[in-house]
Design a protein around this motif. Structure first.
Motif, PDB file in Angstrom:
ATOM      1  N   ILE A 102       0.839  -1.206   0.000  1.00 49.76           N
ATOM      2  CA  ILE A 102       0.000   0.000   0.000  1.00 49.76           C
ATOM      3  C   ILE A 102       0.873   1.255   0.000  1.00 49.76           C
ATOM      4  N   ALA A 103       1.979   1.236   0.730  1.00 47.72           N
ATOM      5  CA  ALA A 103       2.861   2.405   0.806  1.00 47.72           C
ATOM      6  C   ALA A 103       3.463   2.724  -0.569  1.00 47.72           C
ATOM      7  N   THR A 104       3.818   1.699  -1.322  1.00 51.14           N
ATOM      8  CA  THR A 104       4.391   1.932  -2.653  1.00 51.14           C
ATOM      9  C   THR A 104       3.373   2.600  -3.576  1.00 51.14           C
ATOM     10  N   ILE A 105       2.113   2.120  -3.536  1.00 51.66           N
ATOM     11  CA  ILE A 105       1.072   2.721  -4.378  1.00 51.66           C
ATOM     12  C   ILE A 105       0.848   4.172  -3.978  1.00 51.66           C
ATOM     13  N   TRP A 106       0.847   4.481  -2.696  1.00 49.05           N
ATOM     14  CA  TRP A 106       0.680   5.858  -2.218  1.00 49.05           C
ATOM     15  C   TRP A 106       1.832   6.732  -2.712  1.00 49.05           C
ATOM     16  N   ASN A 107       3.050   6.236  -2.586  1.00 51.98           N
ATOM     17  CA  ASN A 107       4.209   7.019  -3.014  1.00 51.98           C
ATOM     18  C   ASN A 107       4.191   7.277  -4.528  1.00 51.98           C
ATOM     19  N   GLU A 108       3.723   6.321  -5.316  1.00 49.49           N
ATOM     20  CA  GLU A 108       3.616   6.548  -6.765  1.00 49.49           C
ATOM     21  C   GLU A 108       2.626   7.677  -7.068  1.00 49.49           C
ATOM     22  N   ARG A 109       1.491   7.673  -6.342  1.00 51.60           N
ATOM     23  CA  ARG A 109       0.473   8.695  -6.595  1.00 51.60           C
ATOM     24  C   ARG A 109       0.967  10.098  -6.240  1.00 51.60           C
ATOM     25  N   ILE A 110       1.646  10.230  -5.099  1.00 53.35           N
ATOM     26  CA  ILE A 110       2.086  11.573  -4.705  1.00 53.35           C
ATOM     27  C   ILE A 110       3.225  12.052  -5.604  1.00 53.35           C
ATOM     28  N   GLU A 111       3.976  11.123  -6.190  1.00 53.45           N
ATOM     29  CA  GLU A 111       5.038  11.527  -7.128  1.00 53.45           C
ATOM     30  C   GLU A 111       4.422  12.052  -8.423  1.00 53.45           C
ATOM     31  N   ASN A 112       3.345  11.379  -8.907  1.00 52.10           N
ATOM     32  CA  ASN A 112       2.694  11.827 -10.142  1.00 52.10           C
ATOM     33  C   ASN A 112       1.952  13.141  -9.945  1.00 52.10           C
ATOM     34  N   MET A 113       1.400  13.345  -8.763  1.00 51.79           N
ATOM     35  CA  MET A 113       0.600  14.536  -8.520  1.00 51.79           C
ATOM     36  C   MET A 113       1.399  15.601  -7.768  1.00 51.79           C
ATOM     37  N   GLY A 114       2.686  15.362  -7.612  1.00 51.93           N
ATOM     38  CA  GLY A 114       3.521  16.307  -6.887  1.00 51.93           C
ATOM     39  C   GLY A 114       3.585  17.691  -7.530  1.00 51.93           C
ATOM     40  N   PRO A 115       3.747  17.837  -8.871  1.00 47.11           N
ATOM     41  CA  PRO A 115       3.844  19.176  -9.472  1.00 47.11           C
ATOM     42  C   PRO A 115       2.628  20.030  -9.184  1.00 47.11           C
ATOM     43  N   LEU A 116       1.422  19.436  -9.202  1.00 50.04           N
ATOM     44  CA  LEU A 116       0.216  20.201  -8.926  1.00 50.04           C
ATOM     45  C   LEU A 116       0.212  20.720  -7.505  1.00 50.04           C
ATOM     46  N   ALA A 117       0.645  19.883  -6.569  1.00 49.55           N
ATOM     47  CA  ALA A 117       0.683  20.310  -5.165  1.00 49.55           C
ATOM     48  C   ALA A 117       1.773  21.350  -4.931  1.00 49.55           C
ATOM     49  N   GLU A 118       2.891  21.205  -5.607  1.00 49.61           N
ATOM     50  CA  GLU A 118       3.984  22.156  -5.395  1.00 49.61           C
ATOM     51  C   GLU A 118       3.592  23.552  -5.848  1.00 49.61           C
ATOM     52  N   ARG A 119       2.839  23.660  -6.934  1.00 47.92           N
ATOM     53  CA  ARG A 119       2.430  24.979  -7.414  1.00 47.92           C
ATOM     54  C   ARG A 119       1.581  25.715  -6.378  1.00 47.92           C
ATOM     55  N   LYS A 120       0.839  24.956  -5.528  1.00 49.28           N
ATOM     56  CA  LYS A 120       0.021  25.596  -4.504  1.00 49.28           C
ATOM     57  C   LYS A 120       0.737  25.644  -3.147  1.00 49.28           C
ATOM     58  N   GLY A 121       1.983  25.141  -3.123  1.00 48.06           N
ATOM     59  CA  GLY A 121       2.730  25.171  -1.864  1.00 48.06           C
ATOM     60  C   GLY A 121       2.244  24.129  -0.863  1.00 48.06           C
ATOM     61  N   GLN A 154      -7.252  20.560  -3.941  1.00 48.22           N
ATOM     62  CA  GLN A 154      -8.139  21.633  -4.385  1.00 48.22           C
ATOM     63  C   GLN A 154      -8.678  22.466  -3.222  1.00 48.22           C
ATOM     64  N   HIS A 155      -8.777  21.885  -2.011  1.00 43.30           N
ATOM     65  CA  HIS A 155      -9.381  22.597  -0.881  1.00 43.30           C
ATOM     66  C   HIS A 155      -8.356  23.101   0.126  1.00 43.30           C
ATOM     67  N   CYS A 156      -7.077  22.738  -0.037  1.00 37.24           N
ATOM     68  CA  CYS A 156      -6.064  23.177   0.934  1.00 37.24           C
ATOM     69  C   CYS A 156      -5.346  24.444   0.421  1.00 37.24           C
ATOM     70  N   ASP A 157      -4.795  25.142   1.383  1.00 35.47           N
ATOM     71  CA  ASP A 157      -4.043  26.361   1.068  1.00 35.47           C
ATOM     72  C   ASP A 157      -2.552  26.085   1.174  1.00 35.47           C
ATOM     73  N   GLU A 158      -1.777  27.157   0.861  1.00 33.91           N
ATOM     74  CA  GLU A 158      -0.325  27.033   0.912  1.00 33.91           C
ATOM     75  C   GLU A 158       0.123  26.695   2.340  1.00 33.91           C
ATOM     76  N   GLY A 159       1.092  25.755   2.463  1.00 32.37           N
ATOM     77  CA  GLY A 159       1.624  25.349   3.757  1.00 32.37           C
ATOM     78  C   GLY A 159       0.950  24.112   4.347  1.00 32.37           C
ATOM     79  N   CYS A 160      -0.099  23.650   3.714  1.00 35.04           N
ATOM     80  CA  CYS A 160      -0.801  22.458   4.250  1.00 35.04           C
ATOM     81  C   CYS A 160      -0.047  21.179   3.861  1.00 35.04           C
ATOM     82  N   GLU A 161      -0.365  20.127   4.559  1.00 34.33           N
ATOM     83  CA  GLU A 161       0.245  18.827   4.303  1.00 34.33           C
ATOM     84  C   GLU A 161      -0.846  17.782   4.061  1.00 34.33           C
ATOM     85  N   ILE A 162      -0.503  16.795   3.199  1.00 38.54           N
ATOM     86  CA  ILE A 162      -1.395  15.659   2.936  1.00 38.54           C
ATOM     87  C   ILE A 162      -0.588  14.387   3.200  1.00 38.54           C
ATOM     88  N   SER A 163      -1.127  13.512   4.046  1.00 35.43           N
ATOM     89  CA  SER A 163      -0.351  12.317   4.460  1.00 35.43           C
ATOM     90  C   SER A 163      -1.274  11.096   4.550  1.00 35.43           C
TER      91      SER A 163
END
Length: 931
Positions: A781-800, A832-841
């Motif tokens: 499960i951890a590997t699948i999670w890490n793959e998803r956050i790597e693919n969606m990382g650029p979108l999250a980085e743009r919002k901080g 989409q609902h978080c602001d800059e500085g938030c974390e998703i885990s």
């Protein structure tokens, strides 16, 4: 014989001729002696009583220190009384009287009375001192009559009291040598009193030993020793009657005791003992002289005197008690029979109660063994085998020549009670009783079934309710198999011996039958429960039809009630006056009747509907079974329609408690076909069956639509997912192009457009994956999670926004593609609902065979008004949102056998909990999904 004087010159008798001795009780207790009046004068010699008033030919001992008086008395005896009794004289100055008496008793020589001079200044003391020493040193002298004599007239009562206190039976006045005549006459009374006291003391001692709970063996040894020591008995035997008719010795038996075998077989019992064993009433016998015919092969008892009694316990004969005296011994008195009768009663009660306690312990042990044996059985035949074997062994003693044990099981409603088990006498039934599977009202088992009470007879009368199936039966015991007041059948035990069965046999048989019946009922209840489960399974199966459900229900009722015909009717209209349709007719074995018979019954119901019991029931329907007993014969050619009772069971559902959805009509061969227990259970069964019929109809409709719905659902889900992704990404493309127009050509915007196009392609691919059938395997499960956050990382980085990876592996059974889609939707929703500085885990926890995966963010959370409709389709808080992300994620979680929840207790943002089962295939199978 009479007492006479000797003629001058006539030769005297031999003084040394003596009879057998009379031993005494070994007790040292000085019990109070009767106050026998003293005698001062003697009758004249001319008064000569007849010999029958005397006590045989007694032997007397006179102890006196006056030599002249001894010689004169001896001469007087020699002249006048030598034919009537034997006299021994002894001078205490020359020999100790105590030693002389002790030796004579030890040698078992006869001694009937002792006369001691009161005033003897001898070296051994006067008479009362000698008597005290005798009683103390020689316990066997307890019952030896001793008379104190004195040369002085007895005038004071104190003198007699002193003599009695010393242990004497009388105080006599020796006025002259002629006092011997009076002394000899008193021997009979003295011996009578002594023997009465012996019986009394023995009876009291036995009662005391019984109260002290001594064993029958010990007490019988004491009785035998007492009789052989004090009663001139050569033998004393107590024997117990065994079940096979043999006799076993009570008490110790040494190897050297060849004269008393410890076990006598039935064919070896002496003729004189058989009358004691052939009667049921306690009695005694006595023989003055046993003849050759009396002793049979026991020649050692020839010419002996015998006193015998039966040992009984209540009405039960349990043994014998016999006392033998030598041929020259004294005759038994009528009183001895009376005393022996009471002693035998004491011994019989002791042995019988000991047996009863032993049998009770054995029966309790056997009952526990029986409980353990039948408790492990899952078949009726096994329980019946155990029951018949225990009863035939414990009550019939496996006597296959004299007894038989039969079990009959009642088939409810059919009038049949077939023989299921049999042991013992081979069945040689007359022709008229061979068909015993038919319920016969003249049989004992019919009476037992009707009254539910056991029937025991020790003698069969012509008017008795008993069908003789084997010649020579004289007693029987029939016991019902009762469980919860429901009679399942009977156990019949028969024996050729009269009065064979006792109350304890009946109680034991009833206990075993009650236990067996309870387990039989438990097996039947288990079968009934299994039958109900089959009905439920039929409802749940897509292939199960209404006919299958009714057929299985009828088979269940066939085993439970025993009908001869069952009709399943359904309404044709709402008017009860209109005949209902006989949908199907069922036979006793639960199978459907052929179409020809079914059609005949339908026509009969149509013609006679107005007068049927079924129509009367429908006019006032209730949830209870309606039962009636009327003789019924239908005019249907070729079909045996004779019945004596009928039951109508309306079938209701919970949604229609006043209007039956169907109806069952049952016909029976006999009256009393259903008991209250069956009627109550049938009433509940009718409601249960009605509910199953309604639910079965609903399930069939649902199963008809489920396949189409599933296909449509997959297509719609894929299309909606594609639409959701396409709308989101095309919006981004529009924005990028607008910026490109406003700012002029710039490569970074061209790259952005290309990235958006790539995302559109991935979304289409995810939509295609969402429509596939899950393919479960062990994944990290951890590997699948890490793959998803790597693919969606650029979108999250743009919002901080920071996406926290998971480093610890979590292996679980799941579908990786579907899980990636769920993670993508949840990460995108949080971004989409978080602001800059938030974390998703992601956080995981295993509990109760489930994996809980929580996706948390530190954003603003979810408004309380949105939480109830959070997973509904089309619900969104963003103007550009589609409202399908969480909805699709919940559907995908269900496809994985799990569920997606929102944690309203989380206060630091939003938390979505994905619960995945350890065995998703089993979970989906319970939901009707088989992969």
């Amino acid at each position: 014989m009479v007492m006479r004087r000797h003629k001058p010159g006539e030769e005297s008798n031999n003084m040394d001729a003596v009879g057998a001795s009379q031993p005494t009780h070994p007790s040292s207790d000085s019990a109070a002696q009767p106050n026998i009046p003293t005698t001062q004068t003697s009758p004249p010699l001319e008064v000569i009583p007849p010999w029958q008033d005397w006590a045989g030919h007694p032997t007397l001992l006179l102890v006196d220190d006056e030599t002249d008086f001894l010689n004169t008395t001896r001469l007087h005896w020699k002249t006048h009384y030598r034919d009537n009794f034997t006299l021994h004289t002894l001078d205490p100055d020359k020999e100790d009287p105590v030693t002389w008496i002790a030796e004579r008793i030890d040698q078992k020589k006869r001694l009937d009375a002792v006369y001691l001079d009161r005033n003897m200044p001898s070296r051994y003391g006067h008479g009362e001192e000698i008597l005290r020493r005798l009683r103390k040193r020689v316990p066997a002298s307890r019952y030896l009559p001793v008379v104190i004599v004195t040369a002085f007239p007895v005038e004071k009562t104190e003198d007699a009291a002193t003599a009695l206190a010393a242990g004497a039976q009388r105080l006599m006045y020796k006025h002259s040598p002629t006092f011997l005549f009076e002394a000899a006459l008193a021997v009979g009374q003295l011996r009578e009193t002594a023997e009465d006291q012996m019986w009394i003391d023995l009876t009291e001692e036995v009662a005391k030993r019984i109260a002290q709970r001594e064993s029958p063996r010990t007490i019988m040894d004491r009785i035998a020793d007492f009789f052989q020591t004090h009663f001139e008995a050569t033998y004393c035997r107590g024997r117990v009657l065994e079940a096979d008719g043999s006799l076993t010795l009570i008490g110790s038996s040494k190897p050297s005791d060849t004269d008393k075998p410890s076990h006598i077989l039935p064919g070896e019992i002496a003729p004189f003992m058989k009358p004691l064993l052939e009667v049921n009433d306690p009695r005694t016998h006595h023989y003055d002289c046993l003849s050759h015919d009396d002793v049979g092969s026991y020649k050692k008892f020839l010419y002996h005197r015998l006193l015998a009694a039966s040992l009984t316990y209540g009405r039960r004969l349990i043994g014998t008690l016999t006392i033998y005296r030598p041929p020259d011994g004294r005759h038994f008195r009528p009183k001895d029979e009376h005393f022996l009768f009471h002693l035998a009663m004491q011994l019989g009660v002791l042995i019988g109660s000991e047996w009863e306690r032993k049998e009770l312990r054995e029966k309790q042990t056997e009952l526990l063994e029986f409980l353990h044996a039948v408790g492990d059985r899952n078949k009726e035949e096994d329980i019946l085998d155990e029951l018949v074997e225990h009863l035939h062994r414990d009550i019939q003693w496996k006597n296959d020549r004299q007894a038989k044990t039969t079990i009959r099981i009642l088939e409810q409603g059919t009038g049949k009670i077939p023989r299921r088990k049999h042991l013992g006498i081979p069945i040689e039934e007359p022709q008229w009783t061979q068909d015993m599977d038919i319920y016969n009202e003249k049989a004992a088992y019919a009476h037992v079934i009707e009254t539910r009470e056991s029937l025991c007879r020790g003698k069969i009368h012509p008017e008795d309710r008993f069908l003789v199936t084997v010649e020579g039966i004289n007693s029987y015991l029939t016991v019902p198999l009762l469980a919860s007041n429901l009679c399942l059948g009977t156990v019949n035990m028969e024996h050729r011996q009269r009065d064979y069965y006792q109350s304890e046999d009946q109680a034991y048989a009833e206990a075993l039958c009650r236990v067996a019946a309870e387990f039989l009922l438990r097996i039947r209840a288990r079968k009934f429960q299994i039958g109900l489960l089959r009905l439920v399974n039929l409802v749940a199966k897509p292939s199960g039809g209404a006919d299958d459900l009714i057929t299985e229900a009828v088979r269940l009722l066939s085993e439970f009630t025993g009908f001869v015909r069952l009709f399943y009717l359904e309404p044709t209209s709402g008017n009860p006056d209109v005949a209902w349709n006989v949908h199907q007719v069922y036979l006793p074995d639960g199978k459907q009747a052929d179409e020809e018979e079914t059609e005949r019954w339908r026509e009969h119901a149509q013609r006679n509907w107005a007068d049927t019991f079924t129509r009367k029931t429908l006019k006032n329907p209730s949830g209870k079974v309606n039962y009636t007993e009327t003789d019924f014969i239908a005019d249907i050619e070729g079909i045996d329609t004779r019945t004596k009772s009928q039951a109508v069971l309306p079938i209701f559902s919970l949604n229609s408690p006043d209007k039956p959805v169907a109806l069952l009509s049952l016909r029976f061969r006999i009256r009393d076909a259903l008991n209250e227990f069956q009627k109550e259970l049938l009433s509940h069964f009718g409601i249960f069956l009605g509910e199953l019929i309604i639910r079965g109809r609903e399930m069939r409709h649902m199963f008809d639509e489920v396949y189409v719905a599933r296909v449509q659902g997959r297509v719609g889900m894929a299309f909606s997912q594609f639409r959701h992704s396409l709308v989101s990404q095309t919006g981004a493309i529009g924005n990028a192009l607008n910026r490109l127009r406003r700012t002029g050509a710039d490569t970074k915007y061209a790259e952005r457009i290309q990235a958006v196009l790539d995302e559109i392609e991935q979304s289409i691919a995810r939509a295609r994956i969402s429509a596939k059938v899950p393919d479960f395997s062990r994944k990290d499960i951890a590997t699948i999670w890490n793959e998803r956050i790597e693919n969606m990382g650029p979108l999250a980085e743009r919002k901080g926004i920071s996406l926290i990876p998971r480093n610890e592996p979590v292996s679980w059974e799941t579908d990786a593609d579907l899980l990636r889609n769920i993670f993508s939707n949840l990460i995108q929703n949080a971004t989409q609902h978080c602001d800059e500085g938030c974390e998703i885990s992601m956080h995981e926890m295993i509990a109760k065979e489930e994996l809980c995966v929580e996706i948390r963010d530190t954003g603003p959370g979810v408004a309380p008004s949105i939480i109830p409709k959070l997973f509904k389709s089309g619900v969104t808080t963003r103007s550009e949102g589609s409202g399908f992300g969480l909805y699709f994620s919940r559907l995908l979680a269900e496809e994985l056998g799990g569920r997606l929840e929102f944690d309203g207790q989380y206060q630091e943002g939003a938390c979505f909990r994905l619960v995945l089962p350890e065995n998703p295939r089993a979970v989906l199978a319970k939901r009707g999904r088989f992969l």
